[in-house]
Design an enzyme around this catalytic site. Structure first.
Site, PDB file in Angstrom:
ATOM      1  N   TYR A   1      -8.905  -5.643  -2.628  1.00 17.30           N
ATOM      2  CA  TYR A   1      -8.082  -4.450  -2.798  1.00 17.30           C
ATOM      3  C   TYR A   1      -6.912  -4.480  -1.807  1.00 17.30           C
ATOM      4  O   TYR A   1      -5.764  -4.244  -2.165  1.00 17.30           O
ATOM      5  CB  TYR A   1      -8.925  -3.190  -2.607  1.00 17.30           C
ATOM      6  CG  TYR A   1      -8.170  -1.903  -2.833  1.00 17.30           C
ATOM      7  CD1 TYR A   1      -7.927  -1.443  -4.125  1.00 17.30           C
ATOM      8  CD2 TYR A   1      -7.709  -1.144  -1.761  1.00 17.30           C
ATOM      9  CE1 TYR A   1      -7.228  -0.266  -4.347  1.00 17.30           C
ATOM     10  CE2 TYR A   1      -7.018   0.036  -1.967  1.00 17.30           C
ATOM     11  CZ  TYR A   1      -6.783   0.476  -3.261  1.00 17.30           C
ATOM     12  OH  TYR A   1      -6.085   1.650  -3.462  1.00 17.30           O
TER      13      TYR A   1
ATOM     14  N   SER B   1      -1.173   1.193  -0.768  1.00 12.71           N
ATOM     15  CA  SER B   1      -2.187   1.825   0.072  1.00 12.71           C
ATOM     16  C   SER B   1      -2.013   1.356   1.509  1.00 12.71           C
ATOM     17  O   SER B   1      -1.524   0.248   1.755  1.00 12.71           O
ATOM     18  CB  SER B   1      -3.592   1.458  -0.415  1.00 12.71           C
ATOM     19  OG  SER B   1      -4.578   1.903   0.502  1.00 12.71           O
TER      20      SER B   1
END
Length: 253
Positions: free
Chosen positions: A147, A137
């Site tokens: 994350y 990401s």
């Protein structure tokens, strides 16, 4: 025909990878926790494209589930040519308020499972050739809770592995999309339009997968779909981390 193994294949980017690869006549091994969802998708792809589809129900937060998939990846009699490490899930940004067991599961799925499955795939691919796509990401270049930390690990490891194993005929690509319309945010309890993210920042899953497959075929270590996110990644190299961290706190996802 080449064979691709996709984790997190029951929905979102994983299902889109399955559809685009089936359209290219690749046989598939689909991995996810939901056997019913995998069977439904598998039946659709067999009927529409005439490809072989194998189903492996597995929870990649569980060591036994990871090993079940790793055994398939090490199978040299029926080898895997492309591994797509896509399985994952999100958590609220406030680490201190999250359940620590949820955070550990999050780390296992994003980092440990991806590492173990890459290791298994390389046992079969080295010398023969193959490709690995790790779905990371843009968050991996911005400080945004655990994350981001997980995705940063995937990006860094993919860069190294691509350079290391190119000589063995294996390419490793970290696919780094920004916000993408899938069921990812719905599973966090955020309906469409409630994510706190401007509409211009959203990407289409079809485009993300198409660019990821193209860049993997070109042997690129990192793939960033869309010009707007390429600009954001470039800016993060110039701006102080304190500023990018403040910007990253915006939104609910």
């Amino acid at each position: 025909m080449p064979t691709a193994l996709i984790t997190g294949a029951s929905a979102g980017l994983g299902a889109e990878f399955a559809r685009q690869l089936a359209r290219r006549r690749a046989d598939l091994v689909l991995v996810a926790r939901s056997e019913d969802a995998l069977e439904t998708l598998g039946a659709e792809l067999r009927s529409e494209y005439g490809v072989a589809v194998e189903i492996i129900p597995a929870d990649l937060a569980d060591e036994a589930g990871v090993e079940k998939v790793a055994v398939r990846l090490r199978d040299t009699a029926d080898p895997i040519d492309l591994l797509v490490n896509n399985a994952g899930f999100g958590l609220p940004l406030q680490f201190a308020d999250n359940d620590i067991d949820d955070e550990v599961r999050h780390l296992r799925v994003h980092v440990e499972a991806s590492m173990r499955l890459m290791h298994a795939a390389l046992q079969s691919m080295r010398g023969r050739g193959g490709r690995i796509i790790n779905v990371a990401s843009v968050a991996g270049v911005i400080s945004r809770s655990t994350y981001s930390a997980c995705k940063a690990w995937l990006i860094g490891f993919s860069r190294w592995a691509n350079a290391e194993y190119t000589r063995d005929g294996v390419s490793v690509t970290a696919l780094c999309p920004g916000f993408t319309h899938t069921s990812f945010h719905e599973r966090m309890g955020l309906a469409a339009g409630q994510e706190g993210v401007p509409g211009i920042m959203w990407l289409n899953a079809r485009d993300v997968v198409r660019v990821g497959l193209r860049d993997a075929a070109r042997g690129r270590s990192v793939s960033v779909p869309s010009l707007r996110y390429k600009v954001i990644v470039a800016l993060t190299r110039l701006l102080p981390s304190t500023l990018t961290s403040r910007v990253a706190r915006r939104g609910r996802v």
